[in-house]
Design an enzyme around this catalytic site. Structure first.
Site, mmCIF file in Angstrom:
data_model
loop_
_atom_site.group_PDB
_atom_site.id
_atom_site.type_symbol
_atom_site.label_atom_id
_atom_site.label_comp_id
_atom_site.label_asym_id
_atom_site.label_seq_id
_atom_site.Cartn_x
_atom_site.Cartn_y
_atom_site.Cartn_z
ATOM 1 N N HIS A 96 -4.569 -0.124 3.296
ATOM 2 C CA HIS A 96 -5.117 -1.017 4.297
ATOM 3 C C HIS A 96 -4.632 -0.504 5.642
ATOM 4 O O HIS A 96 -3.615 0.208 5.717
ATOM 5 C CB HIS A 96 -4.640 -2.454 4.091
ATOM 6 C CG HIS A 96 -5.090 -3.059 2.793
ATOM 7 N ND1 HIS A 96 -4.218 -3.451 1.817
ATOM 8 C CD2 HIS A 96 -6.336 -3.319 2.328
ATOM 9 C CE1 HIS A 96 -4.896 -3.947 0.791
ATOM 10 N NE2 HIS A 96 -6.191 -3.870 1.074
ATOM 11 N N ASP A 109 -1.077 -1.368 6.192
ATOM 12 C CA ASP A 109 -0.113 -0.696 5.327
ATOM 13 C C ASP A 109 0.437 0.522 6.057
ATOM 14 O O ASP A 109 1.627 0.832 5.974
ATOM 15 C CB ASP A 109 -0.766 -0.233 4.013
ATOM 16 C CG ASP A 109 -1.167 -1.377 3.113
ATOM 17 O OD1 ASP A 109 -0.411 -2.362 3.022
ATOM 18 O OD2 ASP A 109 -2.249 -1.280 2.499
#
Length: 344
Positions: free
Chosen positions: A49, A52
């Site tokens: 993501h 992340d």
């Protein structure tokens, strides 16, 4: 066989054991420590993501975001890993509460596209050209709350802006029929590829199919994959399993529906998926009951089951298959498949 397929997973697949009905039960593991586990488990790529790679990116400038993503790229290089894709995580931000791209609020729709531009920047810094659109809150709880015709056009508009922002970026749409929304837009790969065809560059928009998402729609995951493969549009898979129409369980691949898992592997083999160089993603989560010291076993187990099923697919007697089809004796074919899976 392992050399034929390349595997990926996301850092969220090593998690603390929280589920929709209870809090975390295992200690948190730092991102860098997770990266060090990839090669040990037999994986080559990391799914990201946007946050992340770059936590708290909402408060950073585009230049700061790119700089921080470049630092993560160095970490990947140090572990011998690559990034498979980046997915903009719109669904956890308050601005995405009513959907990002399909929000009734024009300002929120603009925010969603701008955040996706930053995901493109992160992808470039990480060395991947693929975004994944999981349209988590792009749907409704109440049908009358949105004009669904208009909402689909908003999705096309958002994708067009992203495709025009970067001429090399590609988009893989990951369909899901529900959860967290009551009903989501683009619930199947057919919906996703129909939208892809309406974008300014359909050649850069394909699909990512997750096993559990297809099962939650009452569909056979292998048929969803076959549909995408027939159009050259299967750009990734998220393999896992699902025990009925419950919440999205992300069970170990093949743990609940072994024959369905066999057919997913079979269709990837029939479609020549390994030759595309694309990854087999495993979106699986350890059971909440799993102890911390063995809470990565679900990943290794899923990969092991996948490779065992590759061997089963490749060793199935083709002469038996051909004869059963020629005789239109599908009962015999079914028994042959079951016996083969049972090792008889």
């Amino acid at each position: 066989m392992a050399a034929d397929y390349r595997f990926s997973f996301g850092p969220w697949n090593i998690h603390e054991g929280a589920d929709p009905f209870g809090p975390a039960v295992r200690p948190r593991i730092e991102f860098a420590k997770k990266l060090a586990m990839y090669k040990q488990l037999g994986f080559d790529a990391v799914q990201f993501h946007d946050d992340d790679a770059v936590p708290d990116l909402e408060g950073l400038s585009p230049a700061e975001i790119t700089k921080k993503a470049a630092e993560v790229k160095k970490m990947l290089d140090g572990e011998g890993l690559v990034a498979e894709f980046v997915a903009p995580r719109l669904w956890e931000n308050p601005k995405g509460i009513d959907g990002g791209y399909t929000s009734n609020c024009p300002e929120c729709r603009r925010w969603a596209v701008e955040r996706t531009f930053r995901a493109v920047d992160i992808a470039n810094a990480l060395g991947t050209n693929m975004l994944v659109f999981w349209l988590a809150r792009e749907g409704t709880y109440v049908r009358e709350s949105k004009n669904a015709i208009q909402a689909h056009q908003h999705l096309v508009d958002a994708m067009n802006q992203v495709l025009q922002y970067d001429k090399k970026i590609t988009i893989a749409i990951e369909p899901k029929p529900n959860e967290p929304m009551d009903h989501a837009y683009l619930p199947t790969i057919g919906h996703a590829l129909a939208i892809a065809a309406r974008t300014v560059d359909p050649s850069r928009v394909g699909g990512l199919i997750e096993t559990a998402h297809a099962l939650l729609a009452g569909l056979d995951p292998s048929d969803e994959m076959a549909f995408a493969l027939s159009m050259g549009k299967l750009w990734s898979v998220h393999l896992n399993d699902q025990n009925g129409l419950k919440f999205d369980q992300d069970k170990t691949f093949g743990a609940a529906n072994l024959r369905a898992a066999y057919n997913q592997v079979r269709v990837l083999e029939l479609g020549g998926y390994p030759a595309t160089g694309r990854f087999v993603g495993l979106d699986v989560k350890a059971m909440r009951t799993q102890k911390a010291e063995s809470a990565t076993r679900h990943l290794a187990n899923s990969r092991t089951i996948f490779l065992a099923l590759v061997e089963k697919v490749r060793s199935f007697p083709k002469d038996v298959e051909r004869q059963c089809i020629a005789d239109r004796d599908y009962e015999a074919l079914e028994l042959a498949v079951i016996q083969h899976l049972l090792g008889k």
